[in-house]
Write a protein that holds these residues in place. Structure first.
Motif, PDB file in Angstrom:
ATOM      1  N   GLY A 295      22.230  39.793  56.580  1.00 49.64           N
ATOM      2  CA  GLY A 295      22.868  40.931  57.208  1.00 49.64           C
ATOM      3  C   GLY A 295      24.036  41.528  56.447  1.00 49.64           C
ATOM      4  N   LYS A 296      24.378  40.972  55.313  1.00 50.50           N
ATOM      5  CA  LYS A 296      25.451  41.508  54.480  1.00 50.50           C
ATOM      6  C   LYS A 296      24.870  42.064  53.177  1.00 50.50           C
ATOM      7  N   TYR A 297      25.563  43.052  52.638  1.00 46.70           N
ATOM      8  CA  TYR A 297      25.155  43.674  51.380  1.00 46.70           C
ATOM      9  C   TYR A 297      26.254  43.460  50.351  1.00 46.70           C
ATOM     10  N   TYR A 298      25.821  43.160  49.133  1.00 49.85           N
ATOM     11  CA  TYR A 298      26.754  42.775  48.079  1.00 49.85           C
ATOM     12  C   TYR A 298      26.588  43.705  46.880  1.00 49.85           C
ATOM     13  N   LEU A 299      27.691  44.283  46.450  1.00 48.98           N
ATOM     14  CA  LEU A 299      27.703  45.145  45.274  1.00 48.98           C
ATOM     15  C   LEU A 299      28.370  44.385  44.135  1.00 48.98           C
ATOM     16  N   TYR A 300      27.615  44.155  43.076  1.00 45.66           N
ATOM     17  CA  TYR A 300      28.127  43.463  41.890  1.00 45.66           C
ATOM     18  C   TYR A 300      28.436  44.514  40.827  1.00 45.66           C
ATOM     19  N   PHE A 301      29.605  44.415  40.247  1.00 42.80           N
ATOM     20  CA  PHE A 301      30.036  45.478  39.339  1.00 42.80           C
ATOM     21  C   PHE A 301      30.919  44.906  38.229  1.00 42.80           C
ATOM     22  N   PRO A 302      30.883  45.535  37.042  1.00 46.35           N
ATOM     23  CA  PRO A 302      31.796  45.144  35.980  1.00 46.35           C
ATOM     24  C   PRO A 302      32.989  46.089  35.958  1.00 46.35           C
ATOM     25  N   ALA A 303      34.117  45.564  35.567  1.00 44.92           N
ATOM     26  CA  ALA A 303      35.316  46.378  35.344  1.00 44.92           C
ATOM     27  C   ALA A 303      36.224  45.602  34.403  1.00 44.92           C
ATOM     28  N   LYS A 304      37.072  46.323  33.711  1.00 40.87           N
ATOM     29  CA  LYS A 304      38.042  45.651  32.850  1.00 40.87           C
ATOM     30  C   LYS A 304      39.232  45.188  33.683  1.00 40.87           C
ATOM     31  N   ASP A 305      39.649  43.961  33.433  1.00 41.43           N
ATOM     32  CA  ASP A 305      40.798  43.420  34.150  1.00 41.43           C
ATOM     33  C   ASP A 305      42.094  43.932  33.533  1.00 41.43           C
ATOM     34  N   LYS A 306      43.217  43.390  33.967  1.00 43.59           N
ATOM     35  CA  LYS A 306      44.515  43.878  33.503  1.00 43.59           C
ATOM     36  C   LYS A 306      44.750  43.585  32.025  1.00 43.59           C
ATOM     37  N   GLU A 307      43.967  42.668  31.436  1.00 45.15           N
ATOM     38  CA  GLU A 307      44.047  42.383  29.997  1.00 45.15           C
ATOM     39  C   GLU A 307      42.983  43.142  29.211  1.00 45.15           C
ATOM     40  N   ASP A 308      42.295  44.067  29.871  1.00 45.50           N
ATOM     41  CA  ASP A 308      41.267  44.910  29.267  1.00 45.50           C
ATOM     42  C   ASP A 308      40.017  44.124  28.848  1.00 45.50           C
ATOM     43  N   ILE A 309      39.726  43.067  29.569  1.00 47.93           N
ATOM     44  CA  ILE A 309      38.529  42.264  29.343  1.00 47.93           C
ATOM     45  C   ILE A 309      37.573  42.490  30.508  1.00 47.93           C
ATOM     46  N   PHE A 310      36.307  42.738  30.192  1.00 48.56           N
ATOM     47  CA  PHE A 310      35.325  42.935  31.254  1.00 48.56           C
ATOM     48  C   PHE A 310      35.091  41.647  32.042  1.00 48.56           C
ATOM     49  N   ARG A 311      35.156  41.776  33.346  1.00 52.44           N
ATOM     50  CA  ARG A 311      34.777  40.714  34.274  1.00 52.44           C
ATOM     51  C   ARG A 311      33.809  41.318  35.292  1.00 52.44           C
ATOM     52  N   ILE A 312      33.195  40.476  36.073  1.00 55.67           N
ATOM     53  CA  ILE A 312      32.243  40.949  37.088  1.00 55.67           C
ATOM     54  C   ILE A 312      32.802  40.652  38.466  1.00 55.67           C
ATOM     55  N   GLY A 313      32.883  41.683  39.274  1.00 56.15           N
ATOM     56  CA  GLY A 313      33.373  41.549  40.635  1.00 56.15           C
ATOM     57  C   GLY A 313      32.262  41.693  41.645  1.00 56.15           C
ATOM     58  N   VAL A 314      32.599  41.427  42.893  1.00 54.60           N
ATOM     59  CA  VAL A 314      31.637  41.606  43.978  1.00 54.60           C
ATOM     60  C   VAL A 314      32.371  42.204  45.167  1.00 54.60           C
ATOM     61  N   ALA A 315      31.703  43.130  45.849  1.00 60.39           N
ATOM     62  CA  ALA A 315      32.233  43.768  47.049  1.00 60.39           C
ATOM     63  C   ALA A 315      31.188  43.635  48.156  1.00 60.39           C
ATOM     64  N   VAL A 316      31.640  43.617  49.399  1.00 59.24           N
ATOM     65  CA  VAL A 316      30.760  43.296  50.525  1.00 59.24           C
ATOM     66  C   VAL A 316      30.773  44.431  51.541  1.00 59.24           C
TER      67      VAL A 316
END
Length: 362
Positions: A128-149
């Motif tokens: 019943g939940k939906y998850y959005l996985y996304f890349p973004a650069k962190d505060k050190e300008d390195i790409f990480r992968i986040g998730v939103a619900v």
């Protein structure tokens, strides 16, 4: 009777006037259509969209693309001009139906850990939940992968306060297997920074697009794969290489840029086999391999899609009502590398399970 005759006379007069017009005016629309060099039409034209990840949720087709924008960021080999700041979600009742824009569902300013560049996302559904996985650069300008619900496939999505532990690089793609397991695939070289990491750790001193790229006669960098945790918010295991090999079982070499992985991994399952498809980057193919396991190795079989207009090539593959569809992007609307538009077309297989290659250009 007089009124009817007058109407007929006027109609004949209008037809005659139309026939007297120069052929270049009469046939303008037809000629423009015939002259089009593109095999498929854009799905969305009111904003620029790219990297479409398509899924079937609640009986509809949902598309999770990146949102290209005009930017003052300088163009470079690390993709600085792809300076996206939010995500939209689109849906369709059927492949030929109206495309609905559900608006911005996640913005850069609402992601606590991110600094810039919301690149290609993907989505998944569980309990019943939906998850959005996304890349973004962190505060050190390195790409990480986040998730939103979210509670709906159309969002809005609320980002977790930190990126996924142990994540790096970009282009996340989630595959749900028949047993209910979920796997996260990710990675991209050059601007995607995959070459800056070894064994999941950032190597100090690597700054350029080719720093850390193996020699041409060495195995290429591979996309990463790891099973997701039960709550869909973390990795359940350490990522490993989703190995891509030739017919003899040898890893594709770094110098084999017609076949080697660059970015944009996607996995789907057809007739019990796992298909890993991906962009070859500077040669602009969507290539693919087939495996008996979601971890690979994936034996390279050819191309799903030939080069599009534009430098980048990024796609997804989904089944809807017993037909398969390919979603991809090009630059038909703008002619600009960083201002793209998403498209779709039916995808077909040969009897042996290989994919019939699609040409996006006429």
């Amino acid at each position: 009777m007089k009124t009817k005759i007058n109407k007929i006379f006027i109609a004949l007069l209008l037809i005659g006037n139309a026939c007297d017009q120069p052929a270049s005016q009469n046939d303008q629309a037809t000629s423009a259509e015939e002259a089009s060099k593109f095999s498929h039409s854009p799905l969305v034209s009111h904003i620029y969209t790219a990297d479409p990840s398509a899924h079937i949720f609640e009986g509809k087709i949902y598309i999770y693309p990146s949102h290209d924008i005009e930017t003052s960021a300088a163009s470079d080999d690390m993709g600085g001009h792809f300076d996206m700041k939010d995500y939209h979600v689109f849906s369709m009742e059927r492949p030929s139906g109206e495309v609905i824009d559900h608006g911005p569902v996640l913005k850069l300013e609402d992601i606590p850990w991110a600094s810039r560049q919301l690149w290609a996302p993907d989505a998944a559904h569980k309990n019943g939940k939906y998850y959005l996985y996304f890349p973004a650069k962190d505060k050190e300008d390195i790409f990480r992968i986040g998730v939103a619900v979210a509670d709906s496939p159309a969002g809005p999505f609320k980002a977790q306060p930190a990126p996924i532990k142990g994540s790096y690089s970009m282009d996340p793609a989630v595959f749900q297997d028949d047993d209910g397991s979920y796997y996260l695939y990710f990675g991209g070289i050059w601007g995607g920074q995959l070459q800056w990491f070894e064994d999941g750790k950032l190597v100090q001193g690597r700054k350029g697009p080719t720093d850390g790229i193996p020699a041409s006669d060495q195995p290429a960098l591979m996309p990463k794969v790891a099973k997701l945790s039960g709550d869909m918010l973390e990795l359940a295991e350490k990522p490993i290489d989703a190995l891509i090999v030739d017919e003899q079982g040898n890893p594709i070499l770094s110098g084999d840029n017609q076949r080697r992985f660059f970015e944009g991994a996607w996995v789907h399952k057809y007739n019990g086999k796992y298909y890993l498809s991906y962009s070859t980057g500077d040669t602009h193919n969507i290539a693919y391999g087939i495996s008996d396991s979601p971890y690979g190795p994936f034996v390279h079989k050819g191309n799903v899609l030939l080069p599009v207009q534009g430098w980048t090539n990024h796609h997804s593959i989904v089944e809807f009502e017993e037909k398969w569809y390919l979603f991809y992007h090009d630059t038909e609307l703008s002619g600009e590398t960083h201002l793209r538009n998403i498209k779709m077309t039916e995808l077909r297989y040969n009897d042996d399970g290989t994919i019939i290659t699609i040409n996006p250009m006429k």
